[in-house]
Design a protein around this motif. Structure first.
Motif, mmCIF file in Angstrom:
data_model
loop_
_atom_site.group_PDB
_atom_site.id
_atom_site.type_symbol
_atom_site.label_atom_id
_atom_site.label_comp_id
_atom_site.label_asym_id
_atom_site.label_seq_id
_atom_site.Cartn_x
_atom_site.Cartn_y
_atom_site.Cartn_z
ATOM 1 N N PHE A 112 -16.868 -15.107 31.651
ATOM 2 C CA PHE A 112 -16.466 -15.116 30.254
ATOM 3 C C PHE A 112 -16.627 -13.737 29.636
ATOM 4 O O PHE A 112 -17.665 -13.086 29.800
ATOM 5 C CB PHE A 112 -17.300 -16.145 29.484
ATOM 6 N N ALA A 113 -15.598 -13.319 28.924
ATOM 7 C CA ALA A 113 -15.582 -11.986 28.334
ATOM 8 C C ALA A 113 -16.405 -11.943 27.049
ATOM 9 O O ALA A 113 -16.617 -12.956 26.377
ATOM 10 C CB ALA A 113 -14.136 -11.573 28.039
ATOM 11 N N ASP A 114 -16.869 -10.756 26.722
ATOM 12 C CA ASP A 114 -17.546 -10.490 25.451
ATOM 13 C C ASP A 114 -17.125 -9.087 25.036
ATOM 14 O O ASP A 114 -17.524 -8.101 25.646
ATOM 15 C CB ASP A 114 -19.062 -10.579 25.605
ATOM 16 N N ARG A 115 -16.297 -8.989 23.990
ATOM 17 C CA ARG A 115 -15.807 -7.665 23.573
ATOM 18 C C ARG A 115 -16.918 -6.814 22.978
ATOM 19 O O ARG A 115 -16.829 -5.593 22.961
ATOM 20 C CB ARG A 115 -14.680 -7.819 22.549
ATOM 21 N N GLY A 116 -17.957 -7.450 22.466
ATOM 22 C CA GLY A 116 -19.060 -6.708 21.878
ATOM 23 C C GLY A 116 -20.293 -6.745 22.756
ATOM 24 O O GLY A 116 -20.209 -6.666 23.982
ATOM 25 N N LYS A 117 -21.444 -6.897 22.117
ATOM 26 C CA LYS A 117 -22.722 -6.976 22.830
ATOM 27 C C LYS A 117 -23.552 -8.107 22.225
ATOM 28 O O LYS A 117 -24.582 -7.876 21.602
ATOM 29 C CB LYS A 117 -23.463 -5.623 22.742
ATOM 30 N N SER A 118 -23.076 -9.345 22.422
ATOM 31 C CA SER A 118 -23.801 -10.503 21.886
ATOM 32 C C SER A 118 -25.109 -10.689 22.640
ATOM 33 O O SER A 118 -25.172 -10.500 23.853
ATOM 34 C CB SER A 118 -22.949 -11.767 22.035
ATOM 35 N N PRO A 119 -26.168 -11.093 21.938
ATOM 36 C CA PRO A 119 -27.435 -11.389 22.620
ATOM 37 C C PRO A 119 -27.414 -12.743 23.314
ATOM 38 O O PRO A 119 -28.365 -13.085 24.022
ATOM 39 C CB PRO A 119 -28.457 -11.376 21.485
ATOM 40 N N PHE A 120 -26.328 -13.510 23.113
ATOM 41 C CA PHE A 120 -26.279 -14.864 23.649
ATOM 42 C C PHE A 120 -25.366 -14.952 24.866
ATOM 43 O O PHE A 120 -24.339 -14.282 24.936
ATOM 44 C CB PHE A 120 -25.803 -15.845 22.577
ATOM 45 N N PRO A 121 -25.720 -15.810 25.828
ATOM 46 C CA PRO A 121 -24.870 -16.016 27.000
ATOM 47 C C PRO A 121 -23.620 -16.797 26.620
ATOM 48 O O PRO A 121 -23.571 -17.425 25.549
ATOM 49 C CB PRO A 121 -25.766 -16.822 27.946
ATOM 50 N N PRO A 122 -22.603 -16.800 27.476
ATOM 51 C CA PRO A 122 -21.364 -17.505 27.118
ATOM 52 C C PRO A 122 -21.557 -18.993 26.919
ATOM 53 O O PRO A 122 -20.954 -19.589 26.034
ATOM 54 C CB PRO A 122 -20.427 -17.206 28.288
ATOM 55 N N PHE A 123 -22.407 -19.625 27.748
ATOM 56 C CA PHE A 123 -22.693 -21.053 27.604
ATOM 57 C C PHE A 123 -24.139 -21.316 27.979
ATOM 58 O O PHE A 123 -24.686 -20.690 28.881
ATOM 59 C CB PHE A 123 -21.779 -21.909 28.490
#
Length: 547
Positions: free
Chosen positions: A88-99
């Protein structure tokens, strides 16, 4: 502001709604007909990254992520052959995993702890809602309790009492059209050891141990795995157990390992949506408003996003920051999201359970070709996993012809930021504040304006409306934020209180109309324009929710 907002239903959607309303300083009363919280079964287990982000706003997102099982890969098989996998992609830098997979009961317990610590939320168990009335000033809810009938007055109500809300929907004059699928699904939570499967979701088409049907396997905490078998309409769980068939089913998946059945049940799945999600002063949310099959984890995840959408809009109307007509956009946006979920999950169910010989032949052909043909793999539908809805056609969104929405992205991907799209998350530093926050945390404090190298816009005075203006380079002197947005130097971005992009403009004079559009207000504000300093506004943000 003593008249509370009423929340009907204390499931995770109702809990989230109540905490988000309290975050904006509103008093809330929550009703539930059950005598207490039931903890039977794991129920909805799969929580998507952006939902964890919503829960983080009320102080539980990080703990849900910590206690759950993170999975990053979705694998799809035809019989014994793997057809494809994706991350799963993340365009930013989220601290959370995709699921994150975690029992709904555990999520509800964490939300209950936050509610118990929140003085503005009152939770009333044993209050079965039997009537609801409205007038120009508010809502009156009638409840049956152990001590007799009671009436409670509120300003607005959010109805999220779950799928068995027929009486409430009828009282509101709502239809709930759709379909019920004939095939059944056996669900078992199995505690066992499956090395290598702890971070993967596995989907099997036509395995030899469930011929002609499907099996889905999800990892859960405490060495537990959720296994879903598609079974015939006449499936009898008691007979299956008595004959030893259930044990054989389980061992065909896990082999000779020891195991324990934690929970088991048989379900039929529904695909239904109400005709309206706003009825005057009542907003309808979660399973009370829409039901979808679970392949794609779009039920609870979509309900939490209903809660966020409802909460900030009710809060802005009650505080006088927005026109009352802003609540119309709740229906516009979340009904469109529900219809998309119906479309996506309906297509999945038609692929899983073909309704005609032609559909069955097509599925067989696609699965056969998918072993070697990448184009056929793209047609294999094992459930498009939950993702936020993109409000590109919302009345609150200012279109930008330079940033047209390209349509639904590929599996596991996210759309390029544009008006209507949820903004990617990045760590930022706000001048004058010692803490490093995230962009979405900043956005959830009100209406946020991000300025590149353009002239700082002059905004009209919308009372004490929480509007903050920041230069992108002040928030992040590195290129990370600018690149995550794809922001051009001459652009000004307007973000809604739920983190969705409301507008991207190049003329500073267009910012005020874009903000007014978010608030469903006239673009000709009667108050004289006054400049706002960067990062400074009359509102210092909603109530902090720190565990």
């Amino acid at each position: 502001m003593t008249t509370p907002v009423l929340v009907l239903g204390a499931g995770p959607v109702g809990q989230t709604t109540a905490l988000l309303l309290a975050r904006w300083g509103l008093r809330v009363v929550v009703f539930d007909g059950r005598p207490e919280r039931d903890v039977i079964g794991s129920k909805a287990i799969c929580q998507q990254r952006d939902v964890l982000d919503v829960w983080d706003a009320v102080g539980v997102g990080a703990e849900v992520a910590r206690r759950g099982v993170t999975w990053t890969t979705a694998r799809t098989f035809h019989r014994d052959a793997e057809l494809f996998s994706f991350r799963f992609a993340d365009r930013g830098k989220s601290p959370f995993p995709p699921f994150v997979n975690i029992s709904q009961c555990e999520t509800e317990r964490l939300l209950d702890e936050r509610i118990a610590a929140e003085s503005l939320v009152e939770l009333r168990w044993g209050h079965l809602v039997t009537g609801i009335g409205q007038d120009d000033e508010g809502v009156t809810v009638t409840c049956v309790t152990a001590d007799g009938d009671v009436e409670v007055r509120g300003s607005y109500a959010v109805a999220c009492a779950g799928p068995r809300s027929d009486a409430l929907r009828s009282a509101l004059g709502l239809t709930f059209d759709g379909e019920t699928f004939d095939d059944h699904f056996l669900i078992c939570d199995i505690r066992t050891d499956l090395p290598g499967w702890e971070t993967e979701r596995r989907f099997y088409f036509d395995p030899e141990w469930n011929p002609g049907r499907q099996v889905l396997i999800h990892p859960c905490p405490d060495s537990t795995f959720r296994i879903d078998w598609q079974v015939p309409p006449d499936f009898d769980l008691a007979a299956e157990e008595a004959s030893g068939g259930l044990d054989r089913r389980i061992r065909q998946v896990i082999g000779d390992r020891p195991y324990e059945i934690v929970w088991k049940s048989v379900y039929r799945f529904h695909s239904r949506v109400v005709d309206r999600m706003r009825v005057s002063r009542v907003l309808v949310a979660g399973d009370a408003a829409h039901l979808v099959s679970p392949f794609g984890a779009r039920g609870l995840n979509s309900g939490v996003l209903d809660a966020e959408n409802a909460a900030w809009k009710v809060a802005f109307v009650l505080r006088g920051w927005a026109a009352e007509s802003l609540l119309d956009s709740y229906h516009d946006e979340r009904h469109a999201a529900a219809l998309e979920n119906i479309e996506v999950t309906g297509a999945t169910m038609r692929f899983l359970v073909p309704g005609t010989e032609e559909e069955a032949r097509r599925r067989h052909d696609v699965l056969q070709r998918a072993a070697t043909d990448p184009q056929a793999r793209a047609q294999v539908d094992s459930g498009r996993l939950a993702e936020p809805f993109w409000y590109v056609d919302s009345p609150l969104t200012t279109p930008d012809e330079r940033r047209p929405f390209p349509g639904r992205p590929a599996r596991g991907d996210v759309p390029v930021p544009a008006p209507g799209v949820l903004v990617p998350d990045c760590p930022v530093t706000v001048p004058g504040r010692p803490d490093v926050v995230r962009l979405r945390q900043l956005a959830r404090e009100g209406v946020t304006v991000l300025v590149g190298d353009a002239e700082v816009p002059v905004l009209p005075a919308f009372g004490d409306l929480p509007v903050a203006v920041h230069r992108i380079r002040d928030l992040d002197p590195t290129p990370i934020l600018r690149e995550a947005l794809g922001a051009r130097p001459d652009e000004i971005w307007v973000l809604r209180p739920d983190g969705h992009v409301a507008a991207v403009v190049t003329d500073p004079a267009q910012v005020a109309p874009a903000v007014a559009r978010v608030l469903a207000r006239s673009q000709k504000d009667p108050l004289p324009p006054t400049p706002r300093k960067l990062g400074v506004g009359p509102w210092r943000g909603p109530r902090a929710q720190v565990p």
